[in-house]
Design an enzyme around this catalytic site. Structure first.
Site, short mmCIF file in Angstrom:
data_model
loop_
_atom_site.label_atom_id
_atom_site.label_comp_id
_atom_site.label_asym_id
_atom_site.label_seq_id
_atom_site.Cartn_x
_atom_site.Cartn_y
_atom_site.Cartn_z
CG HIS A 127 27.89 12.88 3.03
ND1 HIS A 127 27.17 13.69 2.19
CD2 HIS A 127 28.82 13.70 3.59
CE1 HIS A 127 27.63 14.93 2.24
NE2 HIS A 127 28.64 14.96 3.09
CE LYS A 160 24.21 6.91 0.01
NZ LYS A 160 25.27 7.70 0.65
CE1 TYR A 204 22.65 11.36 -4.89
CE2 TYR A 204 22.38 9.77 -3.12
CZ TYR A 204 22.58 11.07 -3.55
OH TYR A 204 22.72 12.07 -2.63
CG ASP A 247 30.30 17.75 2.84
OD1 ASP A 247 29.88 17.71 1.67
OD2 ASP A 247 29.77 17.09 3.77
C1 T46 Z 1 20.62 13.32 1.77
C2 T46 Z 1 19.30 14.03 1.91
C3 T46 Z 1 19.23 15.39 2.16
N1 T46 Z 1 18.02 16.00 2.28
C4 T46 Z 1 17.99 17.46 2.49
C5 T46 Z 1 18.75 17.92 3.72
C6 T46 Z 1 19.25 19.29 3.34
O1 T46 Z 1 18.23 20.25 3.59
C7 T46 Z 1 19.46 19.20 1.83
C8 T46 Z 1 20.90 18.97 1.43
O2 T46 Z 1 21.39 17.88 2.18
P1 T46 Z 1 22.94 17.56 2.16
O3 T46 Z 1 23.71 18.82 2.28
O4 T46 Z 1 23.18 16.44 3.15
O5 T46 Z 1 23.11 17.00 0.68
P2 T46 Z 1 24.46 16.36 0.06
O6 T46 Z 1 25.65 17.06 0.56
O7 T46 Z 1 24.23 16.24 -1.40
O8 T46 Z 1 24.48 14.90 0.72
C9 T46 Z 1 24.40 13.72 -0.04
O9 T46 Z 1 25.64 13.61 -0.69
C10 T46 Z 1 26.33 12.39 -0.63
C11 T46 Z 1 27.22 12.29 -1.84
C12 T46 Z 1 25.48 11.18 -0.45
O10 T46 Z 1 25.79 10.08 -0.91
C13 T46 Z 1 24.28 11.28 0.40
O11 T46 Z 1 23.13 10.82 -0.30
C14 T46 Z 1 24.02 12.63 0.91
O12 T46 Z 1 24.73 12.76 2.11
O13 T46 Z 1 18.66 18.07 1.39
C15 T46 Z 1 16.84 15.31 2.18
O14 T46 Z 1 15.74 15.89 2.30
N2 T46 Z 1 16.88 13.95 1.96
C16 T46 Z 1 18.07 13.28 1.82
O15 T46 Z 1 18.05 12.05 1.59
#
Ligand code: T46
Length: 198
Positions: A64, A74, A134, A173
């Site tokens: 991402h 980060k 992070y 993803d």
């Molecule tokens: C990234 C983020 C997400 N969210 C909420 C949105 C969704 O409801 C839930 C899960 O989000 P997401 O599926 O995008 O989470 P990850 O798959 O862990 O995404 C992260 O994983 C990779 C490794 C990264 O480096 C990024 O920080 C980020 O993209 O958290 C938020 O409220 N704030 C945030 O900053």
């Protein structure tokens, strides 16, 4: 020395390992100090801390990024468990465009990975119940989010997955595209300040 700073094979991506002050109770460490990093040419101002738990292993999150003007650098560490943290250079014109590096972060090794803006970030967990924490240099801007498929054949990332095991993924993803099909929003602007200092 408060923070050991090491390079990785990918220019700009650094391993920062804070000193652990051990005593009979356990340890204390400064996981981040603006002053300590600035003294090494790493002047970053973090404005958001993230924390995620991945129950099963292997769980893979990424690759991402947030596009400019909301790009995020980060500083990543593993609060509990063990994970392989991966960064990919997606800055058009970069000498290391499309190259990746992976570093094992664990509660045990205390290592942190500095992923600069312009790099996609992802990780795969190596133990159940792994937590990642992070710091980010910009806040969440979902409208600027981009993703690259973790198994992009051009990147050929070695996630070192247990034989034959598919990682647990989000739908987002699983559907991500290849870097080659992405017009990366990042352009290489020369070496990062800390590349020539260490
Ligand atoms: C990234 C983020 C997400 N969210 C909420 C949105 C969704 O409801 C839930 C899960 O989000 P997401 O599926 O995008 O989470 P990850 O798959 O862990 O995404 C992260 O994983 C990779 C490794 C990264 O480096 C990024 O920080 C980020 O993209 O958290 C938020 O409220 N704030 C945030 O900053």
């Amino acid at each position: 020395m408060k923070m050991q700073i090491e390079t990785t094979p990918l220019p700009g991506v650094m391993i920062l390992t804070p000193k652990r002050h051990g005593d009979a109770r356990g340890f204390f460490s400064e996981s981040w100090s603006r002053e300590t990093l600035a003294a090494q040419g790493i002047e970053l101002d973090f404005v958001q801390d993230n924390h995620s738990l991945s129950e099963a292993a292997p769980t893979l999150r990424g690759l991402h990024f947030q596009a400019p003007p909301r790009a995020q650098a980060k500083l990543v560490r593993c609060g509990r468990g063990r994970l392989l943290d991966v960064a990919v250079d997606i800055r058009k014109g970069s000498p290391s465009y499309g190259r990746w590096t992976g570093v094992e972060l664990s509660f045990g090794n205390g290592r942190q990975l500095l992923v600069p803006a312009g790099f996609a970030h992802g990780f795969v967990t190596r133990e159940p119940g792994t937590e990642i924490v992070y710091k980010c240099t910009d806040t969440y801007a979902p409208e600027t989010e981009g993703a690259i498929h973790w198994a992009d054949p051009d990147l050929a990332i070695d996630w070192d997955l247990p034989r034959g095991e598919e990682p647990r993924l989000s739908a987002k993803d699983a559907e991500a595209g290849r870097l080659a099909d992405l017009d990366s929003p990042f352009t290489y602007e020369g070496p990062l300040p800390w590349e020539n200092r260490t």
